[in-house]
Motif scaffolding. Structure first.
Motif, PDB file in Angstrom:
ATOM      1  N   TYR A 180      22.035  20.064  24.149  1.00  0.00           N
ATOM      2  CA  TYR A 180      21.713  18.908  23.688  1.00  0.00           C
ATOM      3  C   TYR A 180      20.235  18.739  24.124  1.00  0.00           C
ATOM      4  O   TYR A 180      19.979  18.271  24.994  1.00  0.00           O
ATOM      5  N   GLY A 181      19.087  19.086  23.136  1.00  0.00           N
ATOM      6  CA  GLY A 181      17.698  18.590  24.298  1.00  0.00           C
ATOM      7  C   GLY A 181      17.390  19.956  23.902  1.00  0.00           C
ATOM      8  O   GLY A 181      18.297  21.566  24.118  1.00  0.00           O
ATOM      9  N   PHE A 182      16.058  20.356  24.089  1.00  0.00           N
ATOM     10  CA  PHE A 182      16.119  22.095  24.099  1.00  0.00           C
ATOM     11  C   PHE A 182      14.349  21.930  24.702  1.00  0.00           C
ATOM     12  O   PHE A 182      13.547  22.293  24.335  1.00  0.00           O
ATOM     13  N   GLY A 183      14.204  21.340  25.439  1.00  0.00           N
ATOM     14  CA  GLY A 183      13.278  21.367  26.504  1.00  0.00           C
ATOM     15  C   GLY A 183      13.608  22.388  27.321  1.00  0.00           C
ATOM     16  O   GLY A 183      13.805  23.726  26.933  1.00  0.00           O
ATOM     17  N   ARG A 184      12.726  21.947  28.644  1.00  0.00           N
ATOM     18  CA  ARG A 184      12.238  22.930  29.587  1.00  0.00           C
ATOM     19  C   ARG A 184      13.781  24.003  30.479  1.00  0.00           C
ATOM     20  O   ARG A 184      13.751  24.848  29.926  1.00  0.00           O
ATOM     21  N   ILE A 185      14.473  23.536  30.683  1.00  0.00           N
ATOM     22  CA  ILE A 185      15.947  23.168  30.948  1.00  0.00           C
ATOM     23  C   ILE A 185      16.342  23.887  29.668  1.00  0.00           C
ATOM     24  O   ILE A 185      16.798  25.394  29.603  1.00  0.00           O
ATOM     25  N   VAL A 231      26.037  20.964  26.965  1.00  0.00           N
ATOM     26  CA  VAL A 231      25.313  20.797  28.230  1.00  0.00           C
ATOM     27  C   VAL A 231      23.894  19.572  27.199  1.00  0.00           C
ATOM     28  O   VAL A 231      22.993  19.974  26.777  1.00  0.00           O
ATOM     29  N   ASP A 232      23.805  18.843  28.058  1.00  0.00           N
ATOM     30  CA  ASP A 232      23.129  17.913  28.104  1.00  0.00           C
ATOM     31  C   ASP A 232      22.133  17.795  28.296  1.00  0.00           C
ATOM     32  O   ASP A 232      21.536  18.036  29.794  1.00  0.00           O
ATOM     33  N   ASN A 233      20.309  17.997  27.889  1.00  0.00           N
ATOM     34  CA  ASN A 233      19.392  18.416  28.987  1.00  0.00           C
ATOM     35  C   ASN A 233      18.163  17.726  28.956  1.00  0.00           C
ATOM     36  O   ASN A 233      16.878  17.613  28.943  1.00  0.00           O
ATOM     37  N   THR A 234      18.253  16.560  28.127  1.00  0.00           N
ATOM     38  CA  THR A 234      17.949  15.320  28.076  1.00  0.00           C
ATOM     39  C   THR A 234      17.197  14.020  28.625  1.00  0.00           C
ATOM     40  O   THR A 234      15.923  14.216  28.961  1.00  0.00           O
ATOM     41  N   GLY A 235      18.253  13.953  29.898  1.00  0.00           N
ATOM     42  CA  GLY A 235      17.872  12.993  30.399  1.00  0.00           C
ATOM     43  C   GLY A 235      17.981  11.653  30.305  1.00  0.00           C
ATOM     44  O   GLY A 235      18.047  10.554  30.879  1.00  0.00           O
ATOM     45  N   ALA A 236      18.697  11.485  29.154  1.00  0.00           N
ATOM     46  CA  ALA A 236      18.654  10.250  28.322  1.00  0.00           C
ATOM     47  C   ALA A 236      20.107   9.125  28.821  1.00  0.00           C
ATOM     48  O   ALA A 236      20.091   8.070  29.222  1.00  0.00           O
ATOM     49  N   GLU A 279      27.363   6.217  29.171  1.00  0.00           N
ATOM     50  CA  GLU A 279      26.409   7.107  28.055  1.00  0.00           C
ATOM     51  C   GLU A 279      27.335   8.006  27.694  1.00  0.00           C
ATOM     52  O   GLU A 279      26.979   9.139  26.653  1.00  0.00           O
ATOM     53  N   LEU A 280      27.603   9.357  28.758  1.00  0.00           N
ATOM     54  CA  LEU A 280      27.874  10.503  28.322  1.00  0.00           C
ATOM     55  C   LEU A 280      29.469  10.839  28.414  1.00  0.00           C
ATOM     56  O   LEU A 280      28.765  11.065  26.510  1.00  0.00           O
ATOM     57  N   SER A 281      29.819  10.073  27.797  1.00  0.00           N
ATOM     58  CA  SER A 281      31.026   9.805  27.140  1.00  0.00           C
ATOM     59  C   SER A 281      30.800  10.334  25.062  1.00  0.00           C
ATOM     60  O   SER A 281      31.718  10.223  24.699  1.00  0.00           O
ATOM     61  N   ARG A 282      29.658   9.638  25.299  1.00  0.00           N
ATOM     62  CA  ARG A 282      29.335   9.262  23.518  1.00  0.00           C
ATOM     63  C   ARG A 282      29.392  10.763  23.090  1.00  0.00           C
ATOM     64  O   ARG A 282      30.017  11.081  21.997  1.00  0.00           O
ATOM     65  N   HIS A 283      29.586  11.725  24.280  1.00  0.00           N
ATOM     66  CA  HIS A 283      29.133  13.446  23.932  1.00  0.00           C
ATOM     67  C   HIS A 283      31.022  13.728  23.249  1.00  0.00           C
ATOM     68  O   HIS A 283      31.320  14.321  22.192  1.00  0.00           O
ATOM     69  N   LEU A 284      31.443  12.801  23.410  1.00  0.00           N
ATOM     70  CA  LEU A 284      33.148  13.487  23.860  1.00  0.00           C
ATOM     71  C   LEU A 284      33.433  13.237  22.081  1.00  0.00           C
ATOM     72  O   LEU A 284      34.677  12.925  21.908  1.00  0.00           O
ATOM     73  N   GLY A 328      34.844  18.477  18.151  1.00  0.00           N
ATOM     74  CA  GLY A 328      34.190  19.780  17.677  1.00  0.00           C
ATOM     75  C   GLY A 328      33.856  20.185  19.685  1.00  0.00           C
ATOM     76  O   GLY A 328      34.036  20.415  20.427  1.00  0.00           O
ATOM     77  N   THR A 329      33.591  18.374  20.243  1.00  0.00           N
ATOM     78  CA  THR A 329      33.169  18.416  21.815  1.00  0.00           C
ATOM     79  C   THR A 329      34.847  18.430  22.522  1.00  0.00           C
ATOM     80  O   THR A 329      35.632  17.734  22.593  1.00  0.00           O
ATOM     81  N   ALA A 330      34.070  19.258  23.627  1.00  0.00           N
ATOM     82  CA  ALA A 330      35.627  19.481  24.806  1.00  0.00           C
ATOM     83  C   ALA A 330      35.108  18.849  25.985  1.00  0.00           C
ATOM     84  O   ALA A 330      35.318  18.389  27.047  1.00  0.00           O
ATOM     85  N   GLN A 331      34.146  19.394  26.329  1.00  0.00           N
ATOM     86  CA  GLN A 331      33.333  18.505  27.447  1.00  0.00           C
ATOM     87  C   GLN A 331      31.898  19.140  28.272  1.00  0.00           C
ATOM     88  O   GLN A 331      31.306  19.226  26.844  1.00  0.00           O
ATOM     89  N   VAL A 332      31.537  17.980  28.748  1.00  0.00           N
ATOM     90  CA  VAL A 332      29.920  17.252  28.330  1.00  0.00           C
ATOM     91  C   VAL A 332      29.387  18.096  29.984  1.00  0.00           C
ATOM     92  O   VAL A 332      30.159  17.933  31.404  1.00  0.00           O
ATOM     93  N   LEU A 333      28.214  18.619  30.451  1.00  0.00           N
ATOM     94  CA  LEU A 333      27.933  19.187  31.593  1.00  0.00           C
ATOM     95  C   LEU A 333      25.886  18.510  31.244  1.00  0.00           C
ATOM     96  O   LEU A 333      25.530  18.536  30.665  1.00  0.00           O
ATOM     97  N   LEU A 334      25.413  17.674  32.146  1.00  0.00           N
ATOM     98  CA  LEU A 334      24.224  16.801  32.468  1.00  0.00           C
ATOM     99  C   LEU A 334      23.770  17.735  33.463  1.00  0.00           C
ATOM    100  O   LEU A 334      24.328  17.907  34.769  1.00  0.00           O
ATOM    101  N   THR A 335      22.492  17.838  33.183  1.00  0.00           N
ATOM    102  CA  THR A 335      21.451  18.753  33.787  1.00  0.00           C
ATOM    103  C   THR A 335      20.712  17.763  34.706  1.00  0.00           C
ATOM    104  O   THR A 335      19.289  18.120  34.766  1.00  0.00           O
ATOM    105  N   ALA A 336      21.166  16.798  35.267  1.00  0.00           N
ATOM    106  CA  ALA A 336      21.067  16.464  36.018  1.00  0.00           C
ATOM    107  C   ALA A 336      21.299  15.322  37.066  1.00  0.00           C
ATOM    108  O   ALA A 336      22.432  15.480  36.621  1.00  0.00           O
ATOM    109  N   PRO A 337      20.745  14.283  38.148  1.00  0.00           N
ATOM    110  CA  PRO A 337      22.001  14.173  38.884  1.00  0.00           C
ATOM    111  C   PRO A 337      22.839  13.146  37.874  1.00  0.00           C
ATOM    112  O   PRO A 337      21.876  11.968  36.805  1.00  0.00           O
TER     113      PRO A 337
END
Length: 482
Positions: A135-140, A234-239, A245-250, A254-263
Motif C-alpha cells: 500500500y504505497g509505492f515510494g522509496r521503501i 504493508v503500508d508504506n505511505t506514512g499516512a 487509522e490502520l484498522s481501516r485496511h482490515l 482479503g486482508t488479514a494483517q497490516v504492517l506499517l513501515t514507520a513507528p
C-alpha cells in the motif's frame, strides 16, 4: 628471499577460483528456484551474485573470522547440500563450512557432519505461501517490491500480488511506475524483467502479474476481486500511524494483517531479532516495523544492555536527507526542513531514543536523541554515546559486537567492519540493519563511557528488516541455520 608465483600460475589459480565460484552460483540458483532453499554466506545474499563478488565475500570473511577457508571448501559444502533432501530453509553456507573446518571434518566425512548439523531441517510444518499487498509505492515500497520478486523462489514464500496507489492508473502513470521500479539513482537497475499490461492495469514482473490498484481509501478495495486472499498489507505511505487509522485496511476484503513501515501508536512496534518473540502475533493483526534508525540502534543496544548494562545515553543520527525536505528553500511546516536539503546540514528531531524503549523496555527513560539531516541521498550514521554500568575497554566492546555479528540471534542485523576507510557510500546496499565501525569505537579513560559509530542503509537495510518481520508475522518462516 621468497619467490612469488609466476604470473601464469597466478592467472591459473584465479581462474580455478572463478570456475569454482561459477559452480557455486549454479548450485545456489538450483536450490533456491527449485527447492526454496536459500544459501547465504555469513548473512550475505548469494542469489544472482557475480563470481567476483563471491570471492571477495570469502576473503572478507576470512579476515573477520581469522579462520582459513576458501571457495573450494565452500563449493564442496554446497555440493553436499545439493544432494540432500531438504525442506525449504535458509542456510548460512559460510558458517556451515567454517564449523566443518573447525572440527577438522574431511571431505569424506562432510556429508555425515552436514546431515547431523541440519537434522532438524525437515521437522518444520509445511510452508503455506502468503499474498502481500504494498500500500504505497515510494522509496521503501519499490525496494520491497524488488526484494519480494527477487525472493519469490519456488513460490513458497511471500508473494507480491498487488500495489495500491492513490493516483489514477492511466497508461502514463503505469509506465512511470514501471520505470521507477526498473531504475534507481541510488540502488541501480533492478536485475529483473518489468513489463506493463495497460489493459489489465498491472505490471508483469519476472513473468508474474502484479495488479496496480487505484484507491482513495483502504476500505474501498476488494482484494478478493483480484484473487488475493488472507493478505498482508504493508503500508508504506506514512499516512496512517495509529491503530484506528490502520484498522481501516482490515475492512478491505482479503486482508488479514497490516504492517506499517514507520513507528506506530497503539500497536506493537517490532525490531526483528530483538523483540519479535515478545509479541504474540496470533493476538494482533496490526504491527509496526518501527523506524530505520530504531532498527539500526536496537540490536547494538540489546547486545550492550544484556552483556554490560546501560545507565543512560544519547543517540545522534547523521541521516541522509529524505523526501519530506525541500529541494530548494521554501515553506515547510517543520522547523529548518524548508531549507535546501542537498545544500545544508539540518538539525531536526527523531523519536528513535524514545522508540527504543518500546523494543527494549529496560532502557525506558534512559536515552535522548536528535538528528542531523545531511546532503547525501542515502546512507546514515548513528552515534551512540553511552554511560555503562561496569568498566570496559575498546577491545571488549568490539569483541562483543563482533561475536554478535557471527553467532546468535543478531547475525542478520549486525555487520562488523574493521575497515579504516569506511564511508557512507560503502554501506549502500547492505542488508544488515547496522554496520559497526570498529576502528571508530571510543571508550573513556575510566572505562565507563562508550561511543559507537553505527552505519546503516536507511532504505535497503530497513527494507530487509521489514521483509524479515513480514515472514515472522505471517508464519512464512523457513528453518534457519546460522
Amino acid at each position: 628471499m621468497s619467490h612469488k608465483p609466476s604470473f601464469d600460475l597466478e592467472i591459473k589459480s584465479y581462474r580455478e577460483q572463478q570456475n569454482a565460484a561459477v559452480s557455486l552460483i549454479q548450485i545456489v540458483s538450483n536450490l533456491w528456484y527449485n527447492h526454496a532453499i536459500e544459501l547465504v554466506f555469513f548473512r550475505n545474499q548469494l542469489i544472482d551474485v557475480k563470481s567476483s563478488s563471491i570471492l571477495n565475500l570469502i576473503k572478507e570473511s576470512v579476515l573477520l573470522t581469522d579462520e582459513p577457508f576458501n571457495i573450494f571448501d565452500t563449493l564442496h559444502t554446497a555440493q553436499v547440500l545439493e544432494k540432500l533432501t531438504l525442506s525449504p530453509a535458509r542456510i548460512d553456507i559460510g558458517k556451515l563450512t567454517l564449523q566443518g573446518k573447525k572440527q577438522t571434518i574431511d571431505n569424506n566425512d562432510l556429508p555425515s557432519f552436514i546431515t547431523n548439523e541440519l537434522k532438524d531441517i525437515n521437522q518444520q510444518a509445511e510452508l503455506k505461501p502468503r499474498d502481500v499487498v504494498l500500500y504505497g509505492f515510494g522509496r521503501i515500497g519499490r525496494l520491497l517490491a524488488r526484494e519480494l520478486m527477487h525472493k519469490a523462489g519456488a513460490g513458497q514464500q511471500l508473494r507480491l500480488r498487488a500495489i495500491v496507489t492513490r493516483d489514477a492508473n492511466d497508461s502514463k502513470s503505469i509506465l512511470k511506475r514501471a520505470t521507477l521500479l526498473k531504475t534507481d539513482s541510488i540502488h541501480g537497475a533492478f536485475e529483473g524483467d518489468v513489463q506493463v499490461d495497460i489493459p489489465n492495469q498491472a505490471l508483469i514482473i519476472n513473468g508474474i502479474t502484479v495488479h496496480l490498484i487505484s484507491a482513495k481509501q483502504p476500505e474501498d478495495i476488494d482484494y478478493t476481486y483480484y484473487g488475493i486472499q488472507h493478505a498482508l498489507v504493508v503500508d508504506n505511505t506514512g499516512a496512517f500511524r495509529d491503530e484506528q487509522e490502520l484498522s481501516r485496511h482490515l475492512k478491505s476484503k482479503g486482508t488479514a494483517q497490516v504492517l506499517l513501515t514507520a513507528p506506530g501508536k497503539g500497536i506493537p512496534n517490532i525490531v526483528y531479532a530483538v523483540n519479535e518473540n515478545d509479541i504474540d502475533v496470533q493476538k494482533h493483526a496490526i504491527f509496526s516495523a518501527a523506524s530505520c534508525t530504531t532498527n539500526a540502534i536496537s540490536p547494538i543496544l540489546a547486545v550492550l544492555e544484556n552483556k554490560i548494562g546501560i545507565e543512560k545515553g544519547h543517540i545522534e543520527t547523521i541521516h541522509s536527507y529524505t523526501n519530506d525536505q525541500n529541494l530548494v528553500d521554501n515553506m515547510h511546516k517543520k522547523s529548518r526542513r524548508g531549507r535546501a536539503a542537498a545544500l545544508n546540514m539540518v538539525i531536526t528531531e527523531t523519536g528513535a531514543g524514545a522508540a527504543v524503549s518500546k523494543v527494549l523496555p529496560s532502557l525506558k527513560g534512559k536515552l535522548t536523541s536528535n538528528a542531523i539531516r545531511v546532503p547525501v541521498p542515502n546512507g546514515s550514521l548513528a552515534i551512540l554515546n553511552l554511560e555503562i554500568k561496569s568498566k570496559t575497554t575498546v577491545e571488549e566492546i568490539n569483541a562483543l559486537l563482533k561475536e554478535a555479528s557471527l553467532q546468535g540471534d543478531l547475525v542478520e542485523q549486525i555487520k562488523f567492519s574493521k575497515d579504516n576507510e569506511l564511508v557512507s557510500s560503502d554501506i549502500i546496499g547492505s542488508a544488515a540493519a547496522a554496520i559497526v565501525d570498529a576502528p571508530a569505537t571510543i571508550v573513556s579513560a575510566d572505562g565507563r563511557n562508550v561511543i559507537l559509530y553505527v552505519w546503516y542503509d536507511n532504505e535497503y537495510g530497513y527494507s530487509h528488516q521489514v521483509m524479515r518481520l513480514s515472514r515472522h508475522i505471517t508464519g512464512v518462516r523457513r528453518y534457519t541455520y546460522y
